[in-house]
Design an enzyme around this catalytic site. Structure first.
Site, PDB file in Angstrom:
ATOM      1  N   ASN A  73      13.397 -63.867  37.911  1.00 34.95           N
ATOM      2  CA  ASN A  73      13.021 -64.334  38.866  1.00 34.95           C
ATOM      3  C   ASN A  73      12.824 -63.641  39.830  1.00 34.95           C
ATOM      4  O   ASN A  73      12.206 -64.233  41.162  1.00 34.95           O
ATOM      5  CB  ASN A  73      14.439 -65.564  38.765  1.00 34.95           C
ATOM      6  CG  ASN A  73      15.733 -65.091  40.147  1.00 34.95           C
ATOM      7  OD1 ASN A  73      14.910 -66.497  40.677  1.00 34.95           O
ATOM      8  ND2 ASN A  73      15.579 -64.322  40.730  1.00 34.95           N
ATOM      9  N   TYR A 117       1.141 -62.438  47.260  1.00 32.21           N
ATOM     10  CA  TYR A 117       2.576 -63.377  46.903  1.00 32.21           C
ATOM     11  C   TYR A 117       1.624 -64.396  46.386  1.00 32.21           C
ATOM     12  O   TYR A 117       1.573 -64.723  44.808  1.00 32.21           O
ATOM     13  CB  TYR A 117       3.344 -64.449  48.261  1.00 32.21           C
ATOM     14  CG  TYR A 117       4.111 -65.156  47.563  1.00 32.21           C
ATOM     15  CD1 TYR A 117       5.363 -64.193  47.152  1.00 32.21           C
ATOM     16  CD2 TYR A 117       4.075 -66.209  47.434  1.00 32.21           C
ATOM     17  CE1 TYR A 117       6.456 -65.193  46.635  1.00 32.21           C
ATOM     18  CE2 TYR A 117       5.003 -67.317  47.051  1.00 32.21           C
ATOM     19  CZ  TYR A 117       6.381 -65.886  46.543  1.00 32.21           C
ATOM     20  OH  TYR A 117       7.776 -66.721  45.959  1.00 32.21           O
ATOM     21  N   ALA A 118       0.241 -65.164  46.173  1.00 30.44           N
ATOM     22  CA  ALA A 118      -0.343 -66.791  45.666  1.00 30.44           C
ATOM     23  C   ALA A 118      -0.868 -65.452  44.883  1.00 30.44           C
ATOM     24  O   ALA A 118      -0.650 -65.912  43.575  1.00 30.44           O
ATOM     25  CB  ALA A 118      -1.274 -66.700  47.150  1.00 30.44           C
ATOM     26  N   LYS A 178       1.513 -64.463  41.935  1.00 29.34           N
ATOM     27  CA  LYS A 178       2.246 -66.313  41.868  1.00 29.34           C
ATOM     28  C   LYS A 178       1.278 -66.672  40.305  1.00 29.34           C
ATOM     29  O   LYS A 178       2.011 -67.852  40.006  1.00 29.34           O
ATOM     30  CB  LYS A 178       3.399 -66.683  42.820  1.00 29.34           C
ATOM     31  CG  LYS A 178       4.190 -66.658  43.795  1.00 29.34           C
ATOM     32  CD  LYS A 178       5.577 -65.731  42.489  1.00 29.34           C
ATOM     33  CE  LYS A 178       6.380 -65.393  43.152  1.00 29.34           C
ATOM     34  NZ  LYS A 178       8.005 -65.333  42.242  1.00 29.34           N
TER      35      LYS A 178
HETATM   36  P1  NDP Z   1      15.477 -63.992  48.102  1.00 27.87           P
HETATM   37  O1  NDP Z   1      15.252 -63.336  48.376  1.00 27.87           O
HETATM   38  O2  NDP Z   1      17.293 -65.150  47.946  1.00 27.87           O
HETATM   39  O3  NDP Z   1      16.754 -63.377  46.477  1.00 27.87           O
HETATM   40  C1  NDP Z   1      15.150 -62.109  45.703  1.00 27.87           C
HETATM   41  C2  NDP Z   1      16.299 -61.566  44.428  1.00 27.87           C
HETATM   42  O4  NDP Z   1      14.767 -61.007  43.969  1.00 27.87           O
HETATM   43  C3  NDP Z   1      16.956 -61.049  44.653  1.00 27.87           C
HETATM   44  O5  NDP Z   1      18.370 -61.250  43.627  1.00 27.87           O
HETATM   45  C4  NDP Z   1      16.867 -60.129  44.745  1.00 27.87           C
HETATM   46  O6  NDP Z   1      17.522 -58.773  44.662  1.00 27.87           O
HETATM   47  C5  NDP Z   1      15.513 -59.846  43.730  1.00 27.87           C
HETATM   48  N1  NDP Z   1      14.480 -58.574  44.099  1.00 27.87           N
HETATM   49  C6  NDP Z   1      13.448 -58.586  45.162  1.00 27.87           C
HETATM   50  N2  NDP Z   1      13.681 -58.127  44.551  1.00 27.87           N
HETATM   51  C7  NDP Z   1      13.516 -56.964  44.032  1.00 27.87           C
HETATM   52  C8  NDP Z   1      13.118 -55.316  42.704  1.00 27.87           C
HETATM   53  N3  NDP Z   1      12.157 -54.217  42.970  1.00 27.87           N
HETATM   54  N4  NDP Z   1      14.526 -55.398  41.999  1.00 27.87           N
HETATM   55  C9  NDP Z   1      14.679 -56.255  41.446  1.00 27.87           C
HETATM   56  N5  NDP Z   1      15.310 -56.895  41.741  1.00 27.87           N
HETATM   57  C10 NDP Z   1      14.110 -57.660  43.204  1.00 27.87           C
HETATM   58  O7  NDP Z   1      14.576 -64.933  46.644  1.00 27.87           O
HETATM   59  P2  NDP Z   1      15.241 -66.579  46.017  1.00 27.87           P
HETATM   60  O8  NDP Z   1      15.932 -66.925  45.537  1.00 27.87           O
HETATM   61  O9  NDP Z   1      14.396 -67.595  47.122  1.00 27.87           O
HETATM   62  O10 NDP Z   1      13.548 -66.468  44.903  1.00 27.87           O
HETATM   63  C11 NDP Z   1      14.578 -65.738  43.980  1.00 27.87           C
HETATM   64  C12 NDP Z   1      12.792 -65.889  43.397  1.00 27.87           C
HETATM   65  O11 NDP Z   1      11.758 -67.798  43.332  1.00 27.87           O
HETATM   66  C13 NDP Z   1      11.202 -65.473  43.778  1.00 27.87           C
HETATM   67  O12 NDP Z   1      10.624 -65.154  42.690  1.00 27.87           O
HETATM   68  C14 NDP Z   1      11.081 -66.643  44.782  1.00 27.87           C
HETATM   69  O13 NDP Z   1       9.036 -65.951  44.695  1.00 27.87           O
HETATM   70  C15 NDP Z   1      10.439 -67.685  43.757  1.00 27.87           C
HETATM   71  N6  NDP Z   1      10.457 -68.986  44.353  1.00 27.87           N
HETATM   72  C16 NDP Z   1      11.375 -68.965  46.064  1.00 27.87           C
HETATM   73  C17 NDP Z   1      11.193 -69.915  46.099  1.00 27.87           C
HETATM   74  C18 NDP Z   1      12.042 -70.420  47.548  1.00 27.87           C
HETATM   75  O14 NDP Z   1      11.648 -71.605  48.469  1.00 27.87           O
HETATM   76  N7  NDP Z   1      13.228 -70.181  48.043  1.00 27.87           N
HETATM   77  C19 NDP Z   1       9.636 -71.103  45.980  1.00 27.87           C
HETATM   78  C20 NDP Z   1       8.888 -70.468  45.147  1.00 27.87           C
HETATM   79  C21 NDP Z   1       9.513 -69.438  44.753  1.00 27.87           C
HETATM   80  P3  NDP Z   1      18.452 -57.540  45.618  1.00 27.87           P
HETATM   81  O15 NDP Z   1      17.317 -57.752  47.263  1.00 27.87           O
HETATM   82  O16 NDP Z   1      19.562 -57.461  45.872  1.00 27.87           O
HETATM   83  O17 NDP Z   1      17.532 -56.624  44.986  1.00 27.87           O
END
Ligand code: NDP
Length: 248
Positions: free
Chosen positions: A89, A154-155, A158
């Site tokens: 995720n 990003y695209a 994904k």
């Molecule tokens: P958030 O920004 O709320 O959360 C992102 C999560 O990814 C956090 O837990 C963050 O943890 C973790 N993360 C980011 N970079 C790293 C890294 N290098 N190593 C480990 N963990 C990492 O985003 P969302 O919950 O919205 O997104 C979750 C997923 O869903 C993503 O892949 C996003 O692309 C996808 N998504 C979201 C959409 C939306 O509308 N929200 C739509 C489509 C897809 P921390 O920063 O503490 O490391």
């Protein structure tokens, strides 16, 4: 409870969609190992899963650090016995028009969103191939299906996840490991809360169901794909977007 006795690993489980996935899988009976970089944010998820009476472990780990990912995998298996479900995720955005996109914005997004999944999945698949069972769920995005101006990095990441999902679904099918992707549309989270109001409003106008999704909507799809209800489903992309992509 559909996941009684199973162990799930969720990357980026400390907040947003990942946190909801941890809680939903725990509600379905799974023990949870989850990762993230922000330890403080993880505390609420640990408490929520404990309240459901499930084992839960948080590992501070960056998905781009392959050595650390390998360590986490070994520790989780030692402490929880196995890993049956992985939800890849963790993801980020670094938006800008392509012509102005910095090399770093390109590489950080690809390294986190796509290579991060390579790192985690390669480590876990060794175990799953031996176990001859497993469900891997990769969080892609509708942007990987239809693209978006200002999000080339990003695209690409994904869309890459979708190709990776299908290739692995073929490669692992003979060992009873299913690999699927979820493509969420616009889901309320920190990632989307930082978007300006005009973009939020324009997006809302394009959603047939007329409202933004919640992290729980993605978590419900992950719980389904992780469970035996989805035992005959592999190599698929489940779109969770209120109908948005259908009318694009
Ligand atoms: P958030 O920004 O709320 O959360 C992102 C999560 O990814 C956090 O837990 C963050 O943890 C973790 N993360 C980011 N970079 C790293 C890294 N290098 N190593 C480990 N963990 C990492 O985003 P969302 O919950 O919205 O997104 C979750 C997923 O869903 C993503 O892949 C996003 O692309 C996808 N998504 C979201 C959409 C939306 O509308 N929200 C739509 C489509 C897809 P921390 O920063 O503490 O490391």
């Amino acid at each position: 409870m559909k996941l009684e006795g199973k162990v799930a690993l969720v990357t980026g489980g400390n907040r947003g969609i990942g946190a909801s996935v941890c809680i939903r899988l725990a509600r379905e009976g799974a023990a949870i190992a989850f990762t993230g970089r922000d330890t403080k944010a993880a505390k609420g998820v640990v408490s929520a899963v404990e309240e459901l009476g499930r084992n839960v472990l948080f590992y501070k780990a960056d998905v781009t650090d392959k050595g650390r990912v390998d360590e986490v995998l070994s520790a989780a298996v030692e402490q929880l016995g196995s890993i049956d479900i992985v939800v890849n995720n963790a993801g980020i955005t670094r938006d800008s028009l392509f012509i102005r996109m910095k090399d770093k914005d390109w590489s950080t997004v690809i390294d986190t969103n796509l290579t991060g999944i390579f790192n985690v999945t390669q480590a876990v698949s060794k175990l799953m191939l031996k176990q001859r069972r497993g469900s891997i769920i990769n969080i892609s995005s509708v942007i990987g299906l239809v693209g978006n101006a200002g999000q080339a990095n990003y695209a690409a990441s994904k869309a890459g996840i979708i190709g990776l999902t299908k290739a692995l679904a073929r490669e692992f099918a003979g060992r009873n490991i299913r690999v699927n992707a979820i493509a969420p549309g616009f889901i309320e989270s920190e990632m989307t809360n930082k978007l300006p109001d005009d973009i939020r409003n324009r997006t809302l106008d394009r959603i047939p169901l007329g409202y933004f999704g919640m992290p729980e909507d993605v978590a419900a799809a992950a719980a389904f794909l992780a469970s035996d209800d989805a035992r005959y489903i592999t190599g698929q992309v489940l779109v969770v977007d209120g109908g948005m992509v259908m009318v694009m």
